[in-house]
Design an enzyme around this catalytic site. Structure first.
Site, PDB file in Angstrom:
ATOM      1  N   ARG A  23       2.417  50.040 -24.503  1.00 29.50           N
ATOM      2  CA  ARG A  23       2.339  48.582 -24.699  1.00 29.50           C
ATOM      3  C   ARG A  23       2.922  47.775 -23.536  1.00 29.50           C
ATOM      4  O   ARG A  23       2.757  46.564 -23.467  1.00 29.50           O
ATOM      5  CB  ARG A  23       3.026  48.196 -26.012  1.00 29.50           C
ATOM      6  N   ASP A 113      15.061  53.586 -23.637  1.00 24.26           N
ATOM      7  CA  ASP A 113      14.494  52.231 -23.646  1.00 24.26           C
ATOM      8  C   ASP A 113      15.290  51.274 -24.539  1.00 24.26           C
ATOM      9  O   ASP A 113      14.771  50.254 -24.973  1.00 24.26           O
ATOM     10  CB  ASP A 113      13.022  52.271 -24.083  1.00 24.26           C
ATOM     11  N   LYS A 361      19.892  36.507  10.354  1.00 28.80           N
ATOM     12  CA  LYS A 361      19.604  37.919  10.062  1.00 28.80           C
ATOM     13  C   LYS A 361      20.429  38.797  10.974  1.00 28.80           C
ATOM     14  O   LYS A 361      20.482  38.556  12.181  1.00 28.80           O
ATOM     15  CB  LYS A 361      18.116  38.177  10.302  1.00 28.80           C
ATOM     16  N   TYR A 376      17.405  29.504  13.852  1.00 26.22           N
ATOM     17  CA  TYR A 376      17.187  30.920  13.533  1.00 26.22           C
ATOM     18  C   TYR A 376      18.111  31.748  14.407  1.00 26.22           C
ATOM     19  O   TYR A 376      18.038  31.689  15.646  1.00 26.22           O
ATOM     20  CB  TYR A 376      15.731  31.347  13.780  1.00 26.22           C
ATOM     21  N   TYR A 397      12.628  38.716  19.596  1.00 22.92           N
ATOM     22  CA  TYR A 397      11.516  39.643  19.389  1.00 22.92           C
ATOM     23  C   TYR A 397      10.431  39.340  20.399  1.00 22.92           C
ATOM     24  O   TYR A 397       9.992  38.188  20.522  1.00 22.92           O
ATOM     25  CB  TYR A 397      11.001  39.419  17.952  1.00 22.92           C
ATOM     26  N   SER A 415      21.435  21.146  21.416  1.00 23.37           N
ATOM     27  CA  SER A 415      20.344  21.180  20.440  1.00 23.37           C
ATOM     28  C   SER A 415      19.043  21.655  21.056  1.00 23.37           C
ATOM     29  O   SER A 415      18.798  21.477  22.246  1.00 23.37           O
ATOM     30  CB  SER A 415      20.115  19.772  19.881  1.00 23.37           C
TER      31      SER A 415
END
Ligand code: UD1
Ligand code: CA
Length: 516
Positions: A23, A113, A361, A376, A397, A415
């Site tokens: 189900r 379960d 990151k 970033y 990258y 900036s």
């Protein structure tokens, strides 16, 4: 037998998890569906492990490759018994015992379960089982609607007589509201003996574990029950409606536990806390906060609204506002957000800041350093006391490989700078706003890496003569040039250039208007 300082002694816990889970309508085996951030089976196994039994045996069948893989990765200590054909709960337990060998002492049976069952309830079951000297003790619940469940049939003295499955029950038995939860404590020897005598002479043609009750009683053994106060603890998941329902109830339990330990939760129904998340006292969780598996938060923090922290470490006094963070380390008194995205390996030192619309990151941000707006930062190491100007990008990258950016202490990046990795900015360096930095910057140097500004005199009045800009320029004192270059002549209609239209870039700016 291992010592169990916090509870009674248990030889084995058998977790039944071989059923099909049809189900759920899922390619994922039912017991691997998540609730509070962990598979259903994880919850069953952690309640089992809390009993500190000599062994835990999972009976697997449907989806056994995937379930087996999950067990290999996350619960290597759990034995597994394969039940290739689901011939009933009694048969499932037989498979477990065949695998485990002769087991003496107390054996628990639970379901993979049934995720809300607590170790406390299991302990209470074992304690009652051993106190009463029972051969079988059944955990029961009283439900308003008992349809589908096995019913607890009692004798004239109120003692447990047998369990009758719904499909085998007569009308009178179907009116019984006390149900079999499917969770039991057994004496291992009695259980093994009774399992060998089960038949499948019943409505489902299965070997019912429930028949062990009547067999043991018939042999003169004591059998009994423990009635649970919280029926939710014994509820299983059969479809995704129940999955969501039990999710919500488990969450309510986890939120309440956090509240009672000193966490302010403004909107409990709209705050999600995964199991094994830790939150320190005097932390405030604002509405729409999700604290996902692996997250540990200190005290005095403010998290939310609308914030997800997954597998994050957050130290005392931090604020995370409307942000999404996964695998990040957030130091003491740090502020994050609104609207920031901290990814795996983002490590923010004490009192640092990742402001609005900042993605970080695999980078460490030094103590007190600031990345306040629209940046970033990836594969970067930033020392303390550094300011990263709005719109700064580490271009880490090249389409092929990732490269590091190293930024020292007390650096100032203007900036809208692009730092093209690999590159390093030494301590005390400055970068002029709008720079594209491709070469290392030495300590204390100012790097200016941008086109130099120049003015194309009178351009607007020549090229946009009737525009609002031209009118404003004239009002502000711009002086029309006396002679127009030939290609700028005004057409007879007074609106269009006679020369073919060209862009600013390929005509005037690069042409005769260039300053000497
Ligand atoms: C069973 C009980 C019933 C009880 C109910 C509680 C029996 C005969 N009946 O009902 O008295 O009220 O649980 O939910 O035991 N499983 C296997 N192998 C099998 C069959 C089942 O591993 O061959 C596992 C399932 O994956 C599940 C659990 O055992 O986790 C219970 O199976 P399910 O079919 O839901 O139990 P019921 O027969 O409905
Ligand atoms: Ca079931």
């Amino acid at each position: 037998m291992p010592e169990n300082p916090t509870g009674p002694t248990v030889s084995a816990v058998i977790v039944l998890a071989a059923g099909a889970g049809t189900r759920m309508r899922s390619a994922v085996p039912k017991v691997l569906h998540l609730i509070a951030g962990r598979p259903l089976l994880w919850h069953a196994l952690s309640a089992a492990a809390a009993m500190r039994p000599e062994q835990v045996v999972a009976v697997i069948g449907h989806g056994r490759e995937q379930v087996g893989e999950y067990l290999d990765q996350h619960h290597p200590e759990v034995r597994r018994a394969v039940q290739s054909e689901q011939l009933g709960t009694g048969h499932a337990v037989t498979c477990a015992l065949t695998d485990a060998g002769q087991v003496e002492g107390t054996v628990l049976v639970t379901y993979g379960d049934v995720p809300l069952l607590t170790a406390e309830t299991l302990k209470a079951l074992v304690t009652e089982h051993q106190r009463a000297g029972n051969a079988v003790t059944v955990l029961t619940a009283v439900l308003d609607d008992a349809a589908g469940y096995g019913r607890i049939v009692r004798d004239a003295e109120g003692g447990l007589a047998s369990i009758v499955e719904h499909r085998d029950a007569d009308d009178e038995q179907r009116r019984i509201r006390e149900i079999n939860s499917g969770i039991y404590a057994f004496d291992g020897v009695v259980l093994t003996d009774a399992l060998g005598r089960l038949t499948s002479a019943n409505a489902q043609g299965e070997r019912y574990l429930t028949d062990v009750v009547a067999i043991a009683r018939g042999d003169g053994h004591r059998v009994g029950t423990l009635v649970t106060g919280d029926a939710a603890e014994t509820e299983g998941v059969n479809d995704r409606v129940q999955l969501a329902d039990l999710s919500r109830r488990l969450n309510a339990r986890l939120v309440r536990r956090a509240q009672l330990s000193g966490v302010t939760v403004l909107d409990p129904a709209n705050t999600w806390i995964h199991t094994d998340v830790q939150v320190g006292p005097d932390t405030v969780l604002l509405p729409g906060t999700s604290l996902e598996a692996g997250t540990i938060i200190g005290s005095g923090c403010t998290i939310g609204p609308e914030t997800t922290l997954s597998d994050c470490r957050v130290a005392d006094g931090a604020t995370v506002l409307r942000s999404h963070c996964t695998g990040a380390t957030i130091g003491a008194d740090v502020t994050v957000g609104p609207y920031s995205f901290l990814r795996a390996g983002a490590d923010l030192g004490a009192r640092s800041k990742a402001g609005a619309f900042v993605e970080i990151k695999k980078s460490s941000i030094g103590a007190g350093s600031k990345v306040p707006h629209l940046s970033y930062i990836g594969d970067a190491t930033i020392g303390p006391g550094t300011n990263i100007g709005a719109g700064t990008i580490t271009a880490n990258y090249d389409g092929d490989s990732k490269f590091p950016t190293t930024i020292g202490e007390n650096v100032f990046v203007g900036s809208d700078s692009t730092l093209v990795a690999p590159v390093s900015l030494s301590d005390g360096a400055y970068v002029a706003a709008g720079s594209t930095v491709t070469d290392d910057v030495d300590p204390g140097d100012l790097a200016v890496a941008r086109g130099r500004q120049r003015a194309v005199k009178g351009w607007v009045l020549r090229r946009r003569p009737d525009s609002a800009a031209a009118r404003s320029a004239l009002t502000a004192g711009a002086v029309p040039e006396p002679e127009l270059p030939p290609q700028d002549a005004i057409a007879p209609d007074g609106r269009k250039n006679s020369a073919p239209r060209a862009s600013v870039a390929d005509s005037e700016v690069s042409g005769e208007d260039l300053p000497a």
